[in-house]
Design a protein around this motif. Sequence first.
Motif, PDB file in Angstrom:
ATOM      1  N   ASP A   1      -4.221  -5.381  59.586  1.00 36.70           N
ATOM      2  CA  ASP A   1      -5.464  -6.068  59.232  1.00 36.70           C
ATOM      3  C   ASP A   1      -5.173  -7.209  58.258  1.00 36.70           C
ATOM      4  O   ASP A   1      -4.860  -6.990  57.090  1.00 36.70           O
ATOM      5  N   ARG A   2      -5.289  -8.436  58.728  1.00 37.39           N
ATOM      6  CA  ARG A   2      -5.015  -9.598  57.901  1.00 37.39           C
ATOM      7  C   ARG A   2      -6.107  -9.838  56.864  1.00 37.39           C
ATOM      8  O   ARG A   2      -5.848 -10.385  55.798  1.00 37.39           O
ATOM      9  N   TRP A   3      -7.330  -9.453  57.197  1.00 39.36           N
ATOM     10  CA  TRP A   3      -8.459  -9.653  56.283  1.00 39.36           C
ATOM     11  C   TRP A   3      -8.252  -8.856  54.998  1.00 39.36           C
ATOM     12  O   TRP A   3      -8.235  -9.412  53.898  1.00 39.36           O
ATOM     13  N   GLY A   4      -8.090  -7.547  55.136  1.00 38.42           N
ATOM     14  CA  GLY A   4      -7.891  -6.711  53.959  1.00 38.42           C
ATOM     15  C   GLY A   4      -6.611  -7.062  53.213  1.00 38.42           C
ATOM     16  O   GLY A   4      -6.568  -7.073  51.979  1.00 38.42           O
ATOM     17  N   ALA A   5      -5.540  -7.355  53.972  1.00 36.50           N
ATOM     18  CA  ALA A   5      -4.273  -7.685  53.321  1.00 36.50           C
ATOM     19  C   ALA A   5      -4.403  -8.956  52.490  1.00 36.50           C
ATOM     20  O   ALA A   5      -3.875  -9.041  51.371  1.00 36.50           O
ATOM     21  N   ALA A   6      -5.101  -9.966  52.994  1.00 35.54           N
ATOM     22  CA  ALA A   6      -5.274 -11.205  52.238  1.00 35.54           C
ATOM     23  C   ALA A   6      -6.074 -10.965  50.966  1.00 35.54           C
ATOM     24  O   ALA A   6      -5.762 -11.510  49.901  1.00 35.54           O
ATOM     25  N   LEU A   7      -7.119 -10.137  51.057  1.00 35.70           N
ATOM     26  CA  LEU A   7      -7.893  -9.791  49.867  1.00 35.70           C
ATOM     27  C   LEU A   7      -7.005  -9.191  48.785  1.00 35.70           C
ATOM     28  O   LEU A   7      -7.059  -9.564  47.609  1.00 35.70           O
ATOM     29  N   THR A   8      -6.167  -8.245  49.189  1.00 35.51           N
ATOM     30  CA  THR A   8      -5.365  -7.499  48.223  1.00 35.51           C
ATOM     31  C   THR A   8      -4.241  -8.354  47.660  1.00 35.51           C
ATOM     32  O   THR A   8      -3.960  -8.306  46.452  1.00 35.51           O
ATOM     33  N   LEU A   9      -3.577  -9.126  48.494  1.00 38.37           N
ATOM     34  CA  LEU A   9      -2.509  -9.988  48.003  1.00 38.37           C
ATOM     35  C   LEU A   9      -3.045 -11.000  46.988  1.00 38.37           C
ATOM     36  O   LEU A   9      -2.360 -11.333  46.007  1.00 38.37           O
ATOM     37  N   ASP A  10      -4.257 -11.459  47.203  1.00 39.55           N
ATOM     38  CA  ASP A  10      -4.846 -12.412  46.269  1.00 39.55           C
ATOM     39  C   ASP A  10      -5.034 -11.778  44.891  1.00 39.55           C
ATOM     40  O   ASP A  10      -4.742 -12.396  43.854  1.00 39.55           O
ATOM     41  N   VAL A  11      -5.505 -10.534  44.847  1.00 39.31           N
ATOM     42  CA  VAL A  11      -5.690  -9.856  43.557  1.00 39.31           C
ATOM     43  C   VAL A  11      -4.348  -9.588  42.894  1.00 39.31           C
ATOM     44  O   VAL A  11      -4.185  -9.768  41.681  1.00 39.31           O
ATOM     45  N   LEU A  12      -3.354  -9.158  43.675  1.00 35.82           N
ATOM     46  CA  LEU A  12      -2.024  -8.927  43.110  1.00 35.82           C
ATOM     47  C   LEU A  12      -1.440 -10.222  42.542  1.00 35.82           C
ATOM     48  O   LEU A  12      -0.766 -10.205  41.499  1.00 35.82           O
ATOM     49  N   ALA A  13      -1.703 -11.327  43.196  1.00 37.56           N
ATOM     50  CA  ALA A  13      -1.228 -12.611  42.671  1.00 37.56           C
ATOM     51  C   ALA A  13      -1.886 -12.918  41.333  1.00 37.56           C
ATOM     52  O   ALA A  13      -1.234 -13.418  40.404  1.00 37.56           O
ATOM     53  N   GLY A  14      -3.175 -12.599  41.220  1.00 40.72           N
ATOM     54  CA  GLY A  14      -3.861 -12.817  39.952  1.00 40.72           C
ATOM     55  C   GLY A  14      -3.278 -11.982  38.838  1.00 40.72           C
ATOM     56  O   GLY A  14      -3.126 -12.443  37.696  1.00 40.72           O
ATOM     57  N   LEU A  15      -2.917 -10.738  39.134  1.00 42.45           N
ATOM     58  CA  LEU A  15      -2.304  -9.872  38.122  1.00 42.45           C
ATOM     59  C   LEU A  15      -0.933 -10.414  37.713  1.00 42.45           C
ATOM     60  O   LEU A  15      -0.588 -10.427  36.518  1.00 42.45           O
TER      61      LEU A  15
ATOM     62  N   ALA B   1      -8.788 -22.695  51.302  1.00 43.86           N
ATOM     63  CA  ALA B   1      -9.143 -23.512  50.137  1.00 43.86           C
ATOM     64  C   ALA B   1      -9.196 -22.652  48.875  1.00 43.86           C
ATOM     65  O   ALA B   1      -8.682 -23.048  47.819  1.00 43.86           O
ATOM     66  N   ASP B   2      -9.782 -21.469  48.987  1.00 45.66           N
ATOM     67  CA  ASP B   2      -9.875 -20.580  47.829  1.00 45.66           C
ATOM     68  C   ASP B   2      -8.486 -20.178  47.335  1.00 45.66           C
ATOM     69  O   ASP B   2      -8.204 -20.178  46.125  1.00 45.66           O
ATOM     70  N   LEU B   3      -7.593 -19.869  48.260  1.00 47.43           N
ATOM     71  CA  LEU B   3      -6.240 -19.464  47.876  1.00 47.43           C
ATOM     72  C   LEU B   3      -5.448 -20.641  47.303  1.00 47.43           C
ATOM     73  O   LEU B   3      -4.634 -20.459  46.381  1.00 47.43           O
ATOM     74  N   LEU B   4      -5.665 -21.836  47.814  1.00 47.05           N
ATOM     75  CA  LEU B   4      -4.991 -23.007  47.248  1.00 47.05           C
ATOM     76  C   LEU B   4      -5.436 -23.233  45.804  1.00 47.05           C
ATOM     77  O   LEU B   4      -4.625 -23.602  44.943  1.00 47.05           O
ATOM     78  N   VAL B   5      -6.715 -23.020  45.525  1.00 47.19           N
ATOM     79  CA  VAL B   5      -7.185 -23.134  44.142  1.00 47.19           C
ATOM     80  C   VAL B   5      -6.491 -22.092  43.264  1.00 47.19           C
ATOM     81  O   VAL B   5      -6.041 -22.393  42.150  1.00 47.19           O
ATOM     82  N   ASN B   6      -6.392 -20.870  43.769  1.00 51.69           N
ATOM     83  CA  ASN B   6      -5.721 -19.830  42.991  1.00 51.69           C
ATOM     84  C   ASN B   6      -4.264 -20.201  42.724  1.00 51.69           C
ATOM     85  O   ASN B   6      -3.748 -19.996  41.608  1.00 51.69           O
ATOM     86  N   ARG B   7      -3.594 -20.742  43.736  1.00 55.61           N
ATOM     87  CA  ARG B   7      -2.201 -21.145  43.515  1.00 55.61           C
ATOM     88  C   ARG B   7      -2.132 -22.303  42.519  1.00 55.61           C
ATOM     89  O   ARG B   7      -1.225 -22.391  41.695  1.00 55.61           O
TER      90      ARG B   7
END
Length: 990
Positions: free
Chosen positions: A807-821, A852-858
């Motif tokens: 599941d790419r949807w759930g995986a992307a959600l979780t990887l984004d939070v781990l990146a924030g940590l 776009a959201d992930l690029l902002v986070n990066r």
Amino acid sequence: MRFGILGETRAWRDDGAEVPLGGPSRRALLALLLLRPGEAVPADRLANELGPHGAPSAHALQSQVSRLRAALGPAAVIERTGTGYRIVVADDDVDACRFERLAAEGRAALGEGDARRAVTLLRAALRLWRGPALAELPESETARAAAVRLEELRLAAQEDRIEAELRLGEHHATVPEPALEPHEPAPELPEPHESVPEPRELVPELRELVGRHPLRERPAALLMRALAACGEQAEALVVFEETRRRLAEELGADPSAELAGLHRELLSAGPSPSPAAPPAQLTSFVGRGAELAEVGELLRTARLVTLTGPGGVGKTRLSVEAAAAETGEVCFAELAALRDGAGLAQVLLGALGLRQNGLQLAGGPRTPVERLVTALSDRALLLVLDNCEHLVEEVAALVARLLAACPRLRVLATSREPLGIGGEHVRQVRPLDGEAAVRLFTDRARAARRGFAAGPELVRRICAALDDLPLAIELAAARLRTLDVDDLAGRLDDLLAVTARGNRTPDRRHRTLRSVVDWSWALLSESEQRAARRFTVFAGGATTRAALRVCDTDEDTLESLVDKSLLESVGGGRLRMLETVRAYGAERLAAAGERADARRAHARYFLDLALTADPRLRRAEQLAWLPVLVAEHDNVLAALRRSVEAREVDTALRLVAAASAYLWIRGVAASAAPQAIALLDAVGDAPPRGLGEEYATCVLVAASTAAGRPAWQRHRAAAGKALAAAWPGTLAGRYPAALLLWMMRNASEAESHGAYELVRAQRDSPEPWARAAALYVSGFGELGTGDTAAAERAFDRAADGFRALGDRWGAALTLDVLAGLASGRGDRARAVELTDRALALTDELGALDDCADLLVNRGDQLAACDPEAARADYARAAGLARRAGSPAGLAAALRGLGDLALLGDDLAEAERLYTDALERIDPHWVKSVGNRVRTLAGLGRVAEARGDHATARARYRQSAASASAIGSSVPDALRMLGLPEPVVKAVSAR
């Protein structure tokens, strides 16, 4: 009396004589009052603004006012009101107000496609300027802000004027200037007439503009267009390259998507693959060469062209051919299947390949129209709207707004009546002339019957009986598979004897067409008629498999309907029915008393399809199943709407629940929200027995738009109980995606209705996706207690679970939070690596707004160590957000650029970017909380840097209040968002 503040402050009497105003203090006082004529200005503000040390006393200010009154005389009244003063003059007597009115009218005319009127208005507006705005006001925050605003409007008006002149330039038009009022100052009188310059003559002015504003992209784009228009394509490409280099060197940013798109146009690249292309045509185009050339010529100068005429006359085919002749980007939107105007903007978003909101719910409950405006704001595109007649008022309103807000958009519409808005160019499509009608019949007859031959007189008689309507001719020619041409002519004579004599009005032509459809229908067998009338329940066509089941027929019958032109095969295993035939068949379906049964069969089929797809959308098969449901989106919504209308509550609830995962992953939940709201009204305050989970899911779908908030408030408590009953302890329910959405929807509420505990309890669920979602939610709980190590372990396990399922949807959600940590603890390299992996997954899903959201986070992760790389990410994110029509994504990118401006001590630019971002953020949407916290903190830092401690404290308090919604302590929340420690302390202290 007339007043001027666009330059030195001046006043003129009605006869043109200038009024002596006195010294600088009096001129400054008049300018301050004229900034908002008729509005009171507080006396203390006037005193503070009149000089570097302010007026010495209230008495001194009153003295200045008295002297100004004496200078102006009775023609201008300065009143004392409350604690301030105001000048009572008409807005149009002040050059700045008149300029704003004329500039706005000019831009509106440009948006409506009336370039000639736009040039006239914009020239008159710009001629009012005599120097820098508010030149005699002392330096102050008020004066600076007002002057900056007026100068920005002046630059925008200059750009608008040049764009209008570019549209007219190749025609060497002469533009009359508007008559000035008698008391307008003589020095501002224009020449009686001015010709429109050729594109080549605009090049020097544009080069000067680009030189003064090297980082502003619109002058560069206009210069590229002017150079290209006069044949200097290579020079235009050089301008792009120079602009790209300056943006990279000075901002670390790429050109916007719009400028890059213009570059691609100049390189003759093909259109973007994302918008829906005009439908491929399987037959030759006969007899419309002159009309096609006329429409093409119109589209080169006009922004709205409407093709009108009766049904079957060939409007759609002409629009398709005109669109195919375009060299730029084209989007084709078919509106015939749309029941009402409520879903119009949704259909256009779908045609553009855009989603309603983001994978990460970043869009919040923004309207589809706002997303369209954002996506098309500066995009060069031809939008073809086919079959507008049943939605003419709604289409007209939306087109008017889009054309006003999107200066490079053009619209080609087909309708049985004009849209009736400014700037519309109407061209009536008439029946074919006699020779073209004969050629069309002969061409189609030879396709239907090998070796067809008939005398031209006989063919002409057949076509005349059909009023030379293309659709009627094609239907008649298809009958030659079973009839010879003489039999065909004889039957037509009998059937159309009345309508074949004399001149015919359009209504008669329409009745003739209906007669031909009626006659074609009469030649069908009973089984073919039954299948054809049941096919009319489909919206937007159907697969052969769906048609077999819903129409209760066999493949031979469907093939026969295709052979007889009642159905069309459009590739990909799909069939469709022409709208004229569909409308006729729908009447037959109702007359046969079969409509309710056919609609139930249609709803059952798409309910089964959604139930089959639902679990696969949470696994590796999601990439294969998402396109299946995308293709059937209109059918799913039609089935839901009809079930709600028929008050078949059980079917409707099950359908909205089964489709919910698709709606959320694709970001189109808002398209189903109106029916979900209506369904909840039908259900009442308690869910039907055994359908509590479906009821809760329906509440979530209803809440995806602002219109659904009352339903959400009314049903939230009951939905929470129903969801808890469906997922007791570790037992699994039917729709695990609803669990995650339930927690996220309730996360910012003071009382979460047990949302967190409900989801967290599924950590040992037998349903693997629910386990992964529960671990994801548990991670936020650990963050709330400050245990980041435990949180990271939970998120890691959640990511493993989603990855194992594919599941790419759930995986992307979780990887984004781990990146924030990782970013929060200073491990920037790890944060960037995780964000890159999440970006790869969202790319597979085709989610522009999520990218776009992930690029902002990066960008946030890189800002401290590599601000230029961060700037490039923010700039790319802004471009993607505009393409996706995502206000929240654009707000996040602007906030990031504001952070960089603040880092570079550019306080004015930082404030501008933060303010723009804050206006786009929905404060109630959980995924926007982080950006709101950072934006408010940024505005506080700007105020603090200026010494405005009161404003800084207020902004920090707002930031802290928003941070508290994240669930942990305010300092921990701020650190998790990556804010610097001094800012954490400043915000936490408030």
